[in-house]
Design a protein around this motif. Structure first.
Motif, short mmCIF file in Angstrom:
data_model
loop_
_atom_site.label_atom_id
_atom_site.label_comp_id
_atom_site.label_asym_id
_atom_site.label_seq_id
_atom_site.Cartn_x
_atom_site.Cartn_y
_atom_site.Cartn_z
N VAL A 1 0.83 -1.20 0.00
CA VAL A 1 0.00 0.00 0.00
C VAL A 1 0.87 1.26 0.00
O VAL A 1 0.61 2.21 -0.74
CB VAL A 1 -0.98 -0.02 1.20
N ALA A 2 1.91 1.27 0.81
CA ALA A 2 2.80 2.45 0.88
C ALA A 2 3.48 2.70 -0.46
O ALA A 2 3.56 3.85 -0.92
CB ALA A 2 3.84 2.26 1.98
N LYS A 3 3.97 1.64 -1.11
CA LYS A 3 4.62 1.81 -2.41
C LYS A 3 3.64 2.31 -3.46
O LYS A 3 3.96 3.18 -4.27
CB LYS A 3 5.24 0.48 -2.88
N ALA A 4 2.41 1.79 -3.45
CA ALA A 4 1.40 2.23 -4.42
C ALA A 4 1.01 3.68 -4.17
O ALA A 4 0.87 4.46 -5.12
CB ALA A 4 0.17 1.33 -4.34
N THR A 5 0.86 4.05 -2.92
CA THR A 5 0.50 5.43 -2.58
C THR A 5 1.61 6.38 -3.01
O THR A 5 1.33 7.45 -3.56
CB THR A 5 0.23 5.54 -1.06
N GLN A 6 2.84 6.00 -2.81
CA GLN A 6 3.96 6.83 -3.24
C GLN A 6 3.97 6.96 -4.76
O GLN A 6 4.17 8.05 -5.30
CB GLN A 6 5.29 6.23 -2.75
N TYR A 7 3.74 5.85 -5.46
CA TYR A 7 3.71 5.88 -6.92
C TYR A 7 2.63 6.84 -7.42
O TYR A 7 2.87 7.67 -8.30
CB TYR A 7 3.48 4.48 -7.51
N ILE A 8 1.44 6.73 -6.86
CA ILE A 8 0.33 7.60 -7.30
C ILE A 8 0.67 9.06 -7.02
O ILE A 8 0.46 9.93 -7.86
CB ILE A 8 -1.00 7.19 -6.64
N GLY A 9 1.20 9.35 -5.83
CA GLY A 9 1.58 10.72 -5.51
C GLY A 9 2.61 11.29 -6.47
O GLY A 9 2.53 12.44 -6.87
N ASP A 10 3.55 10.44 -6.88
CA ASP A 10 4.58 10.88 -7.81
C ASP A 10 4.04 11.02 -9.24
O ASP A 10 4.48 11.88 -9.99
CB ASP A 10 5.76 9.90 -7.84
#
Length: 122
Positions: free
Chosen positions: A56-65
């Motif tokens: 979840v953290a990696k996906a959230t970071q990807y979306i934010g970027d």
């Protein structure tokens, strides 16, 4: 069954935190892309109660970027549905997105300027 589906979905995430797609879509207006696919995957994990915090953290970071300040409203809505973080930020920065109302050109410009609040905030 839910745990197996979650495990499969978690296993499909790539090293960037995204989910890629090589499939087409029935939506003839907007083709699927990695950002929208990642939003759908993260939304599904969240809705199913996944506890895979690293995924979840990696996906959230990807979306934010990857969130494009010039994105269409459909993509922004997908980002908003994917995570409470983006939902709160997009509603705050662009009220017309959550109301479903058509935005005037001036409102659209204001929303685009304020969408930067969605990017890379914890």
């Amino acid at each position: 069954m839910k745990a197996r589906a979650q495990a499969w979905l978690e296993g499909q995430q790539d090293w960037t935190g995204a989910w890629a797609t090589s499939e087409g879509t029935k939506n003839q207006v907007l083709p699927w892309d990695q950002l929208r696919t990642t939003c759908i995957a993260l939304w599904g994990l969240g809705a199913s109660g996944s506890t895979a915090d690293g995924v979840v953290a990696k996906a959230t970071q990807y979306i934010g970027d990857a969130l494009d300040l010039e994105a269409d409203s459909y993509t922004l809505a997908m980002c908003a549905k994917s995570s409470p973080r983006f939902s709160r930020a997009l509603r705050k920065s662009c009220p017309t997105l959550s109301s479903g109302a058509s935005a005037s050109p001036e409102t659209s410009r204001k929303c685009k300027r304020r969408r930067s609040s969605c990017r890379n905030k914890p």
